[in-house]
Design an enzyme around this catalytic site. Structure first.
Site, PDB file in Angstrom:
ATOM      1  N   GLY A  14      -8.480  11.715  42.629  1.00  0.00           N
ATOM      2  CA  GLY A  14      -8.697  13.111  42.964  1.00  0.00           C
ATOM      3  C   GLY A  14      -7.814  14.106  42.251  1.00  0.00           C
ATOM      4  O   GLY A  14      -6.628  13.676  42.217  1.00  0.00           O
ATOM      5  N   GLY A  78     -13.453   5.671  37.612  1.00  0.00           N
ATOM      6  CA  GLY A  78     -13.172   5.372  36.332  1.00  0.00           C
ATOM      7  C   GLY A  78     -12.149   4.098  36.290  1.00  0.00           C
ATOM      8  O   GLY A  78     -11.377   4.074  35.293  1.00  0.00           O
ATOM      9  N   GLY A 118      -2.764   8.347  41.805  1.00  0.00           N
ATOM     10  CA  GLY A 118      -2.624   7.757  43.232  1.00  0.00           C
ATOM     11  C   GLY A 118      -2.462   6.517  43.140  1.00  0.00           C
ATOM     12  O   GLY A 118      -2.633   5.637  42.218  1.00  0.00           O
ATOM     13  N   ILE A 142      -2.287  14.199  47.258  1.00  0.00           N
ATOM     14  CA  ILE A 142      -2.181  15.105  48.435  1.00  0.00           C
ATOM     15  C   ILE A 142      -1.718  14.509  49.575  1.00  0.00           C
ATOM     16  O   ILE A 142      -1.322  15.204  50.511  1.00  0.00           O
ATOM     17  CB  ILE A 142      -3.035  16.311  48.358  1.00  0.00           C
ATOM     18  N   ASP A 143      -2.284  13.271  49.709  1.00  0.00           N
ATOM     19  CA  ASP A 143      -2.005  12.262  51.084  1.00  0.00           C
ATOM     20  C   ASP A 143      -0.725  11.888  51.048  1.00  0.00           C
ATOM     21  O   ASP A 143      -0.389  11.401  52.420  1.00  0.00           O
ATOM     22  CB  ASP A 143      -3.016  11.018  51.087  1.00  0.00           C
ATOM     23  N   MET A 185      -7.490  16.681  55.216  1.00  0.00           N
ATOM     24  CA  MET A 185      -7.370  15.349  54.340  1.00  0.00           C
ATOM     25  C   MET A 185      -6.265  14.420  54.614  1.00  0.00           C
ATOM     26  O   MET A 185      -5.400  14.615  55.626  1.00  0.00           O
ATOM     27  CB  MET A 185      -7.554  15.780  52.886  1.00  0.00           C
ATOM     28  N   HIS A 288     -12.077  20.188  50.427  1.00  0.00           N
ATOM     29  CA  HIS A 288     -11.452  20.249  49.146  1.00  0.00           C
ATOM     30  C   HIS A 288     -10.447  21.551  48.858  1.00  0.00           C
ATOM     31  O   HIS A 288     -10.033  21.469  47.685  1.00  0.00           O
ATOM     32  CB  HIS A 288     -12.247  19.916  47.799  1.00  0.00           C
ATOM     33  N   ARG A 291      -6.795  20.920  47.891  1.00  0.00           N
ATOM     34  CA  ARG A 291      -6.683  20.244  46.812  1.00  0.00           C
ATOM     35  C   ARG A 291      -6.616  21.463  45.574  1.00  0.00           C
ATOM     36  O   ARG A 291      -6.412  21.172  44.415  1.00  0.00           O
ATOM     37  CB  ARG A 291      -7.550  19.200  45.969  1.00  0.00           C
TER      38      ARG A 291
HETATM   39  O1  F6P Z   1      -6.765  11.051  47.932  1.00  0.00           O
HETATM   40  C1  F6P Z   1      -7.134  12.724  47.959  1.00  0.00           C
HETATM   41  C2  F6P Z   1      -8.356  12.808  48.790  1.00  0.00           C
HETATM   42  O2  F6P Z   1      -8.403  14.210  48.686  1.00  0.00           O
HETATM   43  C3  F6P Z   1      -8.052  12.359  50.144  1.00  0.00           C
HETATM   44  O3  F6P Z   1      -7.522  13.199  50.864  1.00  0.00           O
HETATM   45  C4  F6P Z   1      -9.836  12.410  50.504  1.00  0.00           C
HETATM   46  O4  F6P Z   1     -10.166  11.585  51.508  1.00  0.00           O
HETATM   47  C5  F6P Z   1     -10.315  12.242  49.136  1.00  0.00           C
HETATM   48  O5  F6P Z   1      -9.462  12.419  48.218  1.00  0.00           O
HETATM   49  C6  F6P Z   1     -11.550  13.015  48.986  1.00  0.00           C
HETATM   50  O6  F6P Z   1     -11.992  12.287  47.683  1.00  0.00           O
HETATM   51  P1  F6P Z   1     -13.226  13.180  47.051  1.00  0.00           P
HETATM   52  O7  F6P Z   1     -12.749  14.042  45.868  1.00  0.00           O
HETATM   53  O8  F6P Z   1     -13.848  11.967  46.181  1.00  0.00           O
HETATM   54  O9  F6P Z   1     -13.856  13.736  47.917  1.00  0.00           O
END
Ligand code: F6P
Length: 364
Positions: A14, A78, A118, A142-143, A185, A288, A291
């Site tokens: 992500g 990927g 990550g 971000i986690d 998240m 999102h 992010r």
């Molecule tokens: O690992 C980062 C993250 O934003 C998590 O906090 C969240 O669970 C996940 O990715 C969401 O993933 P996606 O962007 O595939 O919805």
């Protein structure tokens, strides 16, 4: 004479604020040494579509440190070791295409890869290192759940965005005497929830590391009510779990994706609160938004430091390692060591204790 190197960089998983700053720092630090830098598109998949590889120059990265997202694109489907390959009929299967990645890496004459990602992307990097690819990792998420580093870049921005959102919820909650339940998240780690919840003056914070009892949450809200505090803010990590219960998922994992998609706990908690207390409750999911956009100054600086340190590691020939913040220094940690740590909020640590001292309920 100094050896002229040809290196490449990819961004996987992500997106997170700060990715472009890492790309800028790697490009500048490498070009200032007279090296060549190439950007691999969409994580590792760009090694399979090599015509999309881009030459990164100082002009191309000028000023991108402040921009969110990644100019290289990213994907969390990927993994070349289990790549989904579909036929014309839409039937898909997972295939190991890692040897093709290795062949292309060598054919293109790369001396090293800077893998920014990550836990999933860094695990892939470590597997490529075992196949002979000189790789240096940069921890992104971000986690904040990557071991070996005090913090990964992207986390500070996510916490800031979540805190600002919680601040804004106070006025609506107060105006309507409502319980606002906000889901943030973090996957199976509660770092975003606890840090934004404490900073945003939440009444209740539910994190995966402390399974919650909904009755205790409701008791806290009713106690507040008796004291004249008729509204409440409840921050719920997407991976929060009730005692004896399980996380709520939105299905998956899909083919080629390592993690399930979490979500729905805030809605569940809000419903339970309404049912048990009769209070008007609403839930929302920040998703999102956490992010997106420009990285904070902290994340920009950390990303630039990480990127420059990755190039110094390549110069020193130190591979299969990850750059990491061990305050105040940037150090190198073996990828194997970093990946063996499951970083979670310490339930008896200072942050939880601070929350408890402030009177915040963790549902336990
Ligand atoms: O690992 C980062 C993250 O934003 C998590 O906090 C969240 O669970 C996940 O990715 C969401 O993933 P996606 O962007 O595939 O919805």
């Amino acid at each position: 004479m100094l050896q002229r190197k040809k290196i490449c960089i990819n961004t996987g998983g992500g997106d997170a604020p700060g990715l472009n700053a890492v790309i800028e720092a790697v490009t500048m630090a490498a070009c200032n040494r007279g090296w060549e830098v190439y950007g691999i598109k969409s994580g590792y998949t760009g090694f399979l579509n090599t015509e999309e590889i881009i030459h990164l120059t100082p002009e191309k990265v000028d000023g991108i440190a402040s921009i969110g997202g990644t100019i290289l694109g990213s994907t969390n489907k990927g993994n070349p070791f289990m790549m989904p390959v579909c036929n014309a009929a839409g039937e898909c299967e997972q295939r190991d295409l890692s040897d093709r990645v290795m062949d292309n890496f060598r054919r293109l004459g790369f001396d090293a890869l800077v893998a920014v990602g990550g836990d999933g992307s860094l695990d892939i990097a470590h597997r490529f290192a075992a196949k002979g690819m000189p790789v240096i990792g940069v921890p992104k998420t971000i986690d904040n759940d990557i071991g070996g580093t005090v913090v990964s870049f992207g986390f500070d921005t996510a916490v800031s965005i979540a805190t600002e959102a919680i601040d804004r919820l106070h006025s609506t909650a107060r105006s309507h005497d409502r319980v606002m339940v906000v889901e943030v998240m973090g996957r199976n780690a509660g770092f975003i929830a606890i840090n934004s919840g404490i900073s945003g003056n939440a009444d209740v914070i539910l994190i995966p590391e402390i399974p919650f009892n909904i009755d205790i949450v409701c008791e806290k809200l009713m106690e507040n009510e008796l004291r004249g505090h008729k509204y409440a803010i409840v921050v719920v990590a997407e991976g929060a779990v009730p005692i004896g219960g399980d996380v709520i998922t939105k299905g998956g994992p899909e083919l080629g994706r390592q993690h399930v998609i979490l979500g729905g706990m805030a809605e569940h908690v809000a419903k339970e609160i309404s049912l048990r207390t009769g209070k008007d409750s609403r839930s929302l999911v920040l998703g999102h938004l956490q992010r997106g956009g420009s990285p904070t100054t902290f994340d920009r600086r950390l990303s630039l430091r990480f990127g420059a340190a990755a190039v110094r590691a390549i110069e020193a020939g130190k591979f299969d390692h990850m750059v990491a913040l061990q305050s105040p220094d940037i150090v190198l940690v073996p990828l194997e060591e970093a990946l063996s740590i499951q970083k979670r909020v310490q339930v008896d640590g200072d942050t939880v204790l601070t929350g408890r001292d402030l009177g915040i309920c963790f549902g336990d």
